[in-house]
Design an enzyme around this catalytic site. Structure first.
Site, PDB file in Angstrom:
ATOM      1  N   GLY A 178      36.025  72.267  54.606  1.00  0.00           N
ATOM      2  CA  GLY A 178      37.534  72.886  53.999  1.00  0.00           C
ATOM      3  C   GLY A 178      38.620  74.153  54.807  1.00  0.00           C
ATOM      4  CG  HIS A 179      40.635  78.975  54.618  1.00  0.00           C
ATOM      5  ND1 HIS A 179      41.764  78.457  53.940  1.00  0.00           N
ATOM      6  CD2 HIS A 179      40.608  79.454  55.165  1.00  0.00           C
ATOM      7  CE1 HIS A 179      42.739  78.837  54.282  1.00  0.00           C
ATOM      8  NE2 HIS A 179      42.496  79.969  55.174  1.00  0.00           N
ATOM      9  CG  PHE A 180      39.048  79.005  59.207  1.00  0.00           C
ATOM     10  CD1 PHE A 180      40.155  79.526  59.748  1.00  0.00           C
ATOM     11  CD2 PHE A 180      38.526  80.363  57.955  1.00  0.00           C
ATOM     12  CE1 PHE A 180      40.677  80.773  59.652  1.00  0.00           C
ATOM     13  CE2 PHE A 180      39.508  81.472  58.202  1.00  0.00           C
ATOM     14  CZ  PHE A 180      40.461  81.591  58.446  1.00  0.00           C
TER      15      PHE A 180
END
Length: 308
Positions: free
Chosen positions: A279-281
């Site tokens: 995902g994002h991180f």
């Protein structure tokens, strides 16, 4: 093995581990915190963090790169350990952030740098790049947007705020600074959440909860809209300068989905392109895949000091 030999071996291992320094600099009257590691005369890699975190997101990447590179990872005002002036007396804008980062690298005597761009770090870094295109030696892009294709459904309430700046639309974005959203940004799209250190949201959320910080973040959500008209200018920089570029992007990111990664290929046809199942991180659970890609990319495109 004798005790002296053991102590010698332990000392050699410690010496081989790069030391990270935690420093502050006054830039235009603002205290800017930054992490710094690596040989002073090595090529510089400037790590620019995203929301809602700080240079803390690079805590594991810094020593992995600092064996051969001079790594600098600042916190923006209102984030991490940098100053957080009242939003009524301080302009929380991406243009201001870029100016402050420009002032920091100037104060540190940095003439050129590779940019690691993530989330908010993308518009900050790209604003730096169009100010000083000759200084950018390479780009490492991780879930950092420069194309309208990357602004999907998640951005609809933020776009509504850009449209009128109303108090109602401002308050509707309060969910973005709440604990459940902070945790979501770390865990959404991750197949094995046991790889995600809960200290991440334990670190970020108390900083978001500081008195006045919510208004800082809401100011930035509004100002993010000023980056979108600059996308064509960022893209022109890509086309004209053709910096070496590596994309290491969490493809399951709700905030900056892979829709925003593919368009880079239009303007950077030689980009090294990697979509990761996270995902994002992405660094939080895919560092074992990302660090070798990043280090190899830098080794081939910069002139490192030290090492083999």
């Amino acid at each position: 093995m004798t005790l002296s030999a053991l102590l010698f071996a332990a000392g050699m291992a410690a010496a081989a581990t790069p030391v990270t320094h935690y420093r502050t600099a006054d830039v235009d009257g603002v205290s800017i915190f930054y992490r710094e590691a690596g040989p002073a005369d090595a090529p510089v890699v400037l790590l620019l963090h995203g929301f809602p975190t700080s240079s803390h997101m690079f805590r594991n990447l810094i020593p992995a790169l600092a064996d051969r590179y001079h790594v600098i990872a600042p916190d923006y005002p209102g984030f991490g350990e940098s100053a957080a002036p009242d939003h009524k007396q301080f302009a929380y804008t991406f243009a201001h952030y870029a100016d402050l980062m420009d002032g920091l690298v100037a104060k540190l005597g940095v003439q050129q740098y590779a940019l690691y761009l993530m989330d908010y770090g993308a518009p900050v870094g790209y604003r730096l790049a169009i100010k000083h295109p000759e200084r950018v030696t390479a780009l490492v892009i991780q879930n950092g947007n420069a194309y309208e294709e990357g602004l999907k459904k998640f951005w609809d309430p933020i776009k509504a705020y850009w449209a009128d700046g109303s108090d109602a639309h401002r308050e509707a974005l309060s969910f973005l600074v709440k604990p459940e959203t902070t945790k979501f940004q770390y865990t959404d799209g991750v197949s094995d959440v046991t790889r995600i250190d809960p200290d991440n949201w334990g670190h970020d959320q108390p900083l978001l909860d500081r008195p006045g910080n919510k208004d800082i973040q809401l100011d930035l959500f509004l100002d993010y809209g000023t980056n979108v008209p600059l996308y064509p200018t960022f893209q022109e920089f890509f086309r004209e300068r053709q910096p070496p570029a590596l994309i290491v992007w969490g493809k399951n990111d709700t905030i900056f989905p892979a829709d925003g990664a593919y368009p880079y290929k239009r303007d950077l046809p030689k980009v090294e392109f990697h979509l990761l199942d996270t995902g994002h991180f992405a660094l939080e659970d895919k560092a074992d895949e990302m660090v070798p890609l990043i280090h190899d990319f830098l080794d081939r495109n910069l002139a490192p000091k030290g090492g083999p």
